[in-house]
Design a protein around this motif. Structure first.
Motif, PDB file in Angstrom:
ATOM      1  N   VAL A 116     -11.252   8.256 -18.452  1.00 35.38           N
ATOM      2  CA  VAL A 116     -12.011   8.698 -17.877  1.00 35.38           C
ATOM      3  C   VAL A 116     -11.614   7.891 -16.567  1.00 35.38           C
ATOM      4  CG1 VAL A 116     -14.438   6.713 -17.341  1.00 35.38           C
ATOM      5  CG2 VAL A 116     -13.950   7.199 -18.926  1.00 35.38           C
ATOM      6  N   SER A 117     -11.856   8.801 -15.711  1.00 33.16           N
ATOM      7  CA  SER A 117     -11.198   9.051 -14.008  1.00 33.16           C
ATOM      8  C   SER A 117     -11.556   7.680 -13.486  1.00 33.16           C
ATOM      9  CB  SER A 117     -12.374   9.682 -13.348  1.00 33.16           C
ATOM     10  OG  SER A 117     -12.215  11.296 -13.022  1.00 33.16           O
ATOM     11  N   GLN A 118      -9.941   7.215 -13.307  1.00 28.21           N
ATOM     12  CA  GLN A 118      -9.935   5.626 -12.666  1.00 28.21           C
ATOM     13  C   GLN A 118     -10.638   5.145 -11.681  1.00 28.21           C
ATOM     14  OE1 GLN A 118      -6.324   4.458 -12.532  1.00 28.21           O
ATOM     15  NE2 GLN A 118      -6.208   3.397 -14.911  1.00 28.21           N
ATOM     16  N   SER A 119     -11.866   4.270 -11.990  1.00 28.94           N
ATOM     17  CA  SER A 119     -12.695   3.909 -10.216  1.00 28.94           C
ATOM     18  C   SER A 119     -12.034   3.471  -9.109  1.00 28.94           C
ATOM     19  CB  SER A 119     -13.725   2.499 -10.888  1.00 28.94           C
ATOM     20  OG  SER A 119     -13.420   1.831 -11.259  1.00 28.94           O
ATOM     21  N   ASP A 120     -10.820   3.007  -9.477  1.00 26.10           N
ATOM     22  CA  ASP A 120      -9.928   1.815  -8.407  1.00 26.10           C
ATOM     23  C   ASP A 120      -8.662   3.234  -8.392  1.00 26.10           C
ATOM     24  OD1 ASP A 120      -8.933   1.929 -10.836  1.00 26.10           O
ATOM     25  OD2 ASP A 120      -7.631  -0.150 -10.522  1.00 26.10           O
ATOM     26  N   ALA A 121      -8.854   4.471  -8.397  1.00 30.73           N
ATOM     27  CA  ALA A 121      -7.590   5.316  -7.956  1.00 30.73           C
ATOM     28  C   ALA A 121      -8.127   6.340  -5.790  1.00 30.73           C
ATOM     29  CB  ALA A 121      -7.737   6.395  -8.698  1.00 30.73           C
ATOM     30  N   ALA A 122      -8.949   5.392  -5.739  1.00 37.56           N
ATOM     31  CA  ALA A 122      -9.489   5.884  -4.202  1.00 37.56           C
ATOM     32  C   ALA A 122     -10.336   5.259  -4.504  1.00 37.56           C
ATOM     33  CB  ALA A 122      -9.451   7.227  -4.737  1.00 37.56           C
ATOM     34  N   GLY A 123     -10.817   4.972  -2.717  1.00 40.50           N
ATOM     35  CA  GLY A 123     -12.279   5.096  -2.056  1.00 40.50           C
ATOM     36  C   GLY A 123     -11.986   4.322  -0.146  1.00 40.50           C
ATOM     37  N   PRO A 124     -13.091   4.379   0.068  1.00 40.95           N
ATOM     38  CA  PRO A 124     -12.941   4.233   1.447  1.00 40.95           C
ATOM     39  C   PRO A 124     -12.315   2.648   1.624  1.00 40.95           C
ATOM     40  CG  PRO A 124     -14.604   3.516   0.234  1.00 40.95           C
ATOM     41  CD  PRO A 124     -13.994   4.164  -0.986  1.00 40.95           C
ATOM     42  N   PHE A 125     -12.216   3.430   2.943  1.00 40.96           N
ATOM     43  CA  PHE A 125     -11.227   1.146   3.622  1.00 40.96           C
ATOM     44  C   PHE A 125     -12.794   0.596   3.765  1.00 40.96           C
ATOM     45  CE2 PHE A 125      -8.877   4.936   5.922  1.00 40.96           C
ATOM     46  CZ  PHE A 125      -7.805   4.031   5.070  1.00 40.96           C
ATOM     47  N   LEU A 126     -12.313  -0.363   4.024  1.00 44.49           N
ATOM     48  CA  LEU A 126     -13.200  -1.829   3.337  1.00 44.49           C
ATOM     49  C   LEU A 126     -13.506  -1.820   5.248  1.00 44.49           C
ATOM     50  CD1 LEU A 126     -11.335  -4.691   1.897  1.00 44.49           C
ATOM     51  CD2 LEU A 126     -13.729  -3.332   0.986  1.00 44.49           C
ATOM     52  N   THR A 127     -15.035  -1.698   5.570  1.00 44.63           N
ATOM     53  CA  THR A 127     -15.690  -1.880   7.169  1.00 44.63           C
ATOM     54  C   THR A 127     -16.104  -3.439   7.551  1.00 44.63           C
ATOM     55  OG1 THR A 127     -17.462  -0.815   6.212  1.00 44.63           O
ATOM     56  CG2 THR A 127     -15.887   0.937   7.097  1.00 44.63           C
ATOM     57  N   LEU A 128     -16.746  -4.027   6.638  1.00 44.41           N
ATOM     58  CA  LEU A 128     -17.336  -5.318   6.861  1.00 44.41           C
ATOM     59  C   LEU A 128     -16.369  -6.340   7.100  1.00 44.41           C
ATOM     60  CD1 LEU A 128     -19.903  -7.043   5.895  1.00 44.41           C
ATOM     61  CD2 LEU A 128     -19.213  -7.264   3.555  1.00 44.41           C
ATOM     62  N   GLY A 129     -16.553  -6.658   8.387  1.00 43.12           N
ATOM     63  CA  GLY A 129     -16.369  -7.386   8.678  1.00 43.12           C
ATOM     64  C   GLY A 129     -14.791  -7.171   9.380  1.00 43.12           C
ATOM     65  N   ALA A 130     -15.100  -6.143   9.558  1.00 47.00           N
ATOM     66  CA  ALA A 130     -13.639  -5.908  10.425  1.00 47.00           C
ATOM     67  C   ALA A 130     -13.767  -5.566  11.767  1.00 47.00           C
ATOM     68  CB  ALA A 130     -13.440  -3.873  10.326  1.00 47.00           C
ATOM     69  N   PRO A 131     -12.757  -5.868  12.659  1.00 45.52           N
ATOM     70  CA  PRO A 131     -13.007  -6.158  14.106  1.00 45.52           C
ATOM     71  C   PRO A 131     -13.284  -4.954  15.236  1.00 45.52           C
ATOM     72  CG  PRO A 131     -10.407  -5.415  13.612  1.00 45.52           C
ATOM     73  CD  PRO A 131     -11.222  -5.626  12.169  1.00 45.52           C
ATOM     74  N   THR A 139     -12.022   8.663   6.136  1.00 38.11           N
ATOM     75  CA  THR A 139     -10.980   8.390   5.373  1.00 38.11           C
ATOM     76  C   THR A 139     -10.801   7.748   5.070  1.00 38.11           C
ATOM     77  OG1 THR A 139      -9.503   8.662   6.484  1.00 38.11           O
ATOM     78  CG2 THR A 139     -10.246  10.629   6.586  1.00 38.11           C
ATOM     79  N   GLY A 140     -10.285   7.779   3.506  1.00 39.93           N
ATOM     80  CA  GLY A 140      -9.871   6.301   2.931  1.00 39.93           C
ATOM     81  C   GLY A 140      -8.874   6.691   2.333  1.00 39.93           C
ATOM     82  N   TRP A 141      -8.502   6.377   0.544  1.00 41.47           N
ATOM     83  CA  TRP A 141      -7.170   5.268   0.567  1.00 41.47           C
ATOM     84  C   TRP A 141      -7.084   6.255  -0.542  1.00 41.47           C
ATOM     85  CZ3 TRP A 141      -7.210   2.694  -3.682  1.00 41.47           C
ATOM     86  CH2 TRP A 141      -8.485   2.385  -4.474  1.00 41.47           C
ATOM     87  N   VAL A 142      -5.681   6.765  -1.401  1.00 36.74           N
ATOM     88  CA  VAL A 142      -5.631   6.834  -2.742  1.00 36.74           C
ATOM     89  C   VAL A 142      -4.413   6.215  -3.453  1.00 36.74           C
ATOM     90  CG1 VAL A 142      -6.351   9.282  -2.929  1.00 36.74           C
ATOM     91  CG2 VAL A 142      -3.822   8.301  -1.692  1.00 36.74           C
ATOM     92  N   THR A 143      -3.997   5.432  -4.938  1.00 39.02           N
ATOM     93  CA  THR A 143      -3.622   4.624  -5.146  1.00 39.02           C
ATOM     94  C   THR A 143      -2.179   5.153  -5.199  1.00 39.02           C
ATOM     95  OG1 THR A 143      -3.391   3.365  -7.152  1.00 39.02           O
ATOM     96  CG2 THR A 143      -4.181   5.972  -7.326  1.00 39.02           C
ATOM     97  N   GLY A 144      -1.071   4.627  -5.026  1.00 39.00           N
ATOM     98  CA  GLY A 144       0.261   4.293  -5.007  1.00 39.00           C
ATOM     99  C   GLY A 144       0.885   4.769  -6.378  1.00 39.00           C
ATOM    100  N   ALA A 145      -0.083   4.845  -6.943  1.00 37.55           N
ATOM    101  CA  ALA A 145       0.329   5.297  -8.939  1.00 37.55           C
ATOM    102  C   ALA A 145       1.261   6.600  -8.780  1.00 37.55           C
ATOM    103  CB  ALA A 145      -0.601   4.544  -9.534  1.00 37.55           C
ATOM    104  N   CYS A 146       0.300   7.291  -8.497  1.00 39.18           N
ATOM    105  CA  CYS A 146       1.163   8.428  -8.308  1.00 39.18           C
ATOM    106  C   CYS A 146       0.415   9.663  -6.970  1.00 39.18           C
ATOM    107  CB  CYS A 146       0.555   9.346  -9.000  1.00 39.18           C
ATOM    108  SG  CYS A 146       1.226  11.223  -9.239  1.00 39.18           S
TER     109      CYS A 146
END
Length: 247
Positions: A116-131, A139-146
């Motif tokens: 099953v695709s890992q849900s925490d392997a990539a995602g958008p950047f947090l914006t709530l509370g950003a300055p 663009t978002g991020w990907v996990t450093g696992a690979c």
């Protein structure tokens, strides 16, 4: 490529066998334990895999930085957790795609032991509370696992921020590249399995580290105090639940 090991030698050797099957014959293995006795057990490491031993227990990002500093003649850095197994596709194809698309970070599809695709392997950047939410890259991020990233970019931003002992160093890295105009993406050209938590069996311990790193990320990127406090309270509640569940 750089593989970071923390008391996961069996996983590391299995990963190296997978890589050899895809034609890779050059790797740096970072023994990140700081344990001189554990260091003596690498006799079965193939000659094409160079062992670098950290003088002390260091975080994942510090381990990658240590290994990357030893790379010579490489245009692309392949970062790997020791508990990654290659499932399908070809990481060499990903390297060519990275250069063709001119993205900052490219990862394969990552699945768990059940496929099953890992849900925490990539995602958008947090914006709530950003300055300034309008300034947060889309663009978002990907996990450093690979993942793969150009060595030039890795060096330009100073590699991973070693203040992140474990977790969120990958999000921070992708954010810094995004601010330079380089996106992170996932490719369907390869698929790997991530045996999450191979080096730390306790879910509570993993969650505690992740929470600390998230708090550091929020502080580093100047998220407003109420949001940081809210995240911390949620973390404490979940940690209490995890500890009760493990009893």
């Amino acid at each position: 490529m750089v593989i970071v090991d923390y008391y996961t030698r069996e996983h590391t050797l299995a990963l190296i066998a997978d890589l050899a099957g895809q034609g890779f014959h050059s790797a740096i293995v970072v023994d990140n334990t700081g344990d001189s006795e554990y260091r003596q057990g690498w006799a079965s490491l193939p000659p094409w895999a160079r062992l670098i031993a950290s003088a002390k227990r260091a975080g994942f990002g510090a381990g990658v930085n240590l290994g990357a500093a030893q790379l010579t003649g490489c245009d692309i850095l392949l970062v790997l957790n020791s508990d990654i197994r290659l499932i399908s596709g070809d990481l060499v194809v990903l390297a060519a795609e990275l250069l063709d698309r001119r993205v900052g970070v490219l990862a394969p599809r990552i699945v768990d032991r059940d496929g099953v695709s890992q849900s925490d392997a990539a995602g958008p950047f947090l914006t709530l509370g950003a300055p300034d939410r309008k300034q947060v890259p889309r663009t978002g991020w990907v996990t450093g696992a690979c993942f793969l990233t150009p060595v030039e970019l890795f060096c330009r931003v100073g590699g991973f921020d070693e203040r992140f002992f474990m977790y969120w160093e990958d999000v921070d890295y992708c954010r810094r590249l995004a601010d330079l105009g380089f996106a992170a993406d996932v490719s369907a050209a390869a698929c790997v399995m991530h045996v999450s938590g191979a080096s730390e069996l306790s879910r509570a311990a993993r969650y505690t580290r992740a929470s600390r790193s998230r708090d550091l990320y929020l502080r580093k990127w100047n998220f407003v105090l109420p949001v940081r406090i809210a995240y911390r309270l949620m973390s404490l509640l979940k940690l209490l639940w995890l500890r009760r569940a493990s009893v």
